[in-house]
Write an enzyme that holds these catalytic residues in place. Sequence first.
Site, mmCIF file in Angstrom:
data_model
loop_
_atom_site.group_PDB
_atom_site.id
_atom_site.type_symbol
_atom_site.label_atom_id
_atom_site.label_comp_id
_atom_site.label_asym_id
_atom_site.label_seq_id
_atom_site.Cartn_x
_atom_site.Cartn_y
_atom_site.Cartn_z
ATOM 1 C CE LYS A 110 9.841 -0.412 -15.199
ATOM 2 N NZ LYS A 110 10.753 -1.547 -15.019
HETATM 3 N N1 GLU Z 1 11.235 -2.713 -11.696
HETATM 4 C C1 GLU Z 1 11.832 -4.001 -11.677
HETATM 5 C C2 GLU Z 1 12.218 -4.439 -13.069
HETATM 6 O O1 GLU Z 1 12.458 -3.631 -13.932
HETATM 7 C C3 GLU Z 1 11.007 -5.017 -10.901
HETATM 8 C C4 GLU Z 1 9.671 -5.333 -11.466
HETATM 9 C C5 GLU Z 1 8.818 -6.212 -10.563
HETATM 10 O O2 GLU Z 1 9.298 -6.674 -9.541
HETATM 11 O O3 GLU Z 1 7.655 -6.414 -10.910
HETATM 12 O O4 GLU Z 1 12.356 -5.588 -13.352
#
Ligand code: GLU
Length: 479
Positions: A110
């Site tokens: 993240k």
């Molecule tokens: N930010 C989104 C989540 O928390 C998508 C992550 C992604 O598509 O890699 O799942």
Amino acid sequence: MSDMSNLKEPGFRESVDLMFNRAVALMDLPPGLEEKIRVCNATYTVRFGVRLRGAIHTFTGYRSVHSEHMEPVKGGIRYASSVNQNEVEALAALMTYKCALVETPFGGSKGGLCIDPRDWDVHELEQITRRFAYELAKRDLIHPSQNVPAPDMGTGEREMAWIADQYKRMNTTDINSNACVTGKPPHAGGIAGRVEATGRGVQYALKEFFRHPEDIKMAGLSGSLEGKRIVVQGLGNVGYHAAKFLTEQDGSLITGIIERDGALVNEAGLDVEAVRRWIGAHGGVKGYADATFVENGITVLESDCDILIPAALEGVINLGNAARIQAPLIIEAANGPVTAGADEILRKKGTVIIPDMYANAGGVTVSYFEWVKNLSHIRFGRMQRRQEEARHELIVNELERLSRDKEFDWTLSPNFKEKYLRGADELELVRSGLDDTMRTAYQAMREVWHGRADVTDLRMAAYLVSIGRVASSYTAKGL
Ligand code: GLU
């Protein structure tokens, strides 16, 4: 969160760890493996300067890699002034479990940038984003085979397009450069259905839940999604799409919408599109005509409804309000909206919680499809669609020929021909893949939920499935 001053509320990172610890206590992992899985492998902090409005502004960003049992690692990039290392690490950990649960072949990661995007204009945001992307890409923290970001709170298609372009400028001969980030606009290497994906996943998750009478009963509910009274917190990308699909396609009623500036309540059901337009034009829900406005919006989380969908920030259901939450079913469209303490209170009350790592996995699932599309350099369905249609046409022609025969007294149903003849386009294939993913993952969780006497909630079931998969991967290939 105001009245929790004398109670000990764990932070987000701590909350995720507490839930993880509760799960591993029920597992028989090799000694030491639980610690290896729990911790974040690495968190990078980058600080960089951008010259804007005649001065140099220093920004702080993070990219945390939680688990590399599979690569690339995957997870969004969040833009918010509240971003901090603990939050990014908690979110990265959730990505690991989420990917394992829905079987997208990624580790968890993240990113975040401490910035309020509303403070900057588009051109400035582009400069900031490109510079952030440069800092990450030069450390391989953006890379098609190592680390693939995506949108999260405060970011969207626009930022992903800038990131992809920045990566391409730095890697001019990389034929797979489009796969360095997902959530791009369709005309810039994206895939149909990515923007709606997380909200669509919430809808599919609820539809799957309502296919199991035993589970519906556990939540003290009955029937189908039709007529269910739903309160949504946050009408951003996820909340909006979930609310839109549930009202338009499943006959549910959105009886409450909670936003930053207050909440709207209407027992007869709110018009989601109209509210969204109102927010777009006025910056908040205040003043919207067809509803009662509640100034202290957060209290609407505690109102009487069938389903509560927290779709904004983490920690909104906490020690301060958990005991007063009336909804018998909560689906966590946001990441970490229920703290570990609140989770315990709600479990004791018998509230059924469909956990974040499952409920909001639609985004990463469709990101996976986009990544595969980018690596295969071809749109889904391009080779098969017309061939499929031609074969269907053969059958339809044959049926029509038979129906003209006087001896048989039958005709094709209206619309059958039109529906059957049309081969699936990319959007339909993406939705089909997402639906399959949400159903399969729910069934994996459900098996543990109902199959083990020591597992009494879906969150624990989800953790057991995903930690089990991560552990098997480490055990099979070594650390
Ligand atoms: N930010 C989104 C989540 O928390 C998508 C992550 C992604 O598509 O890699 O799942």
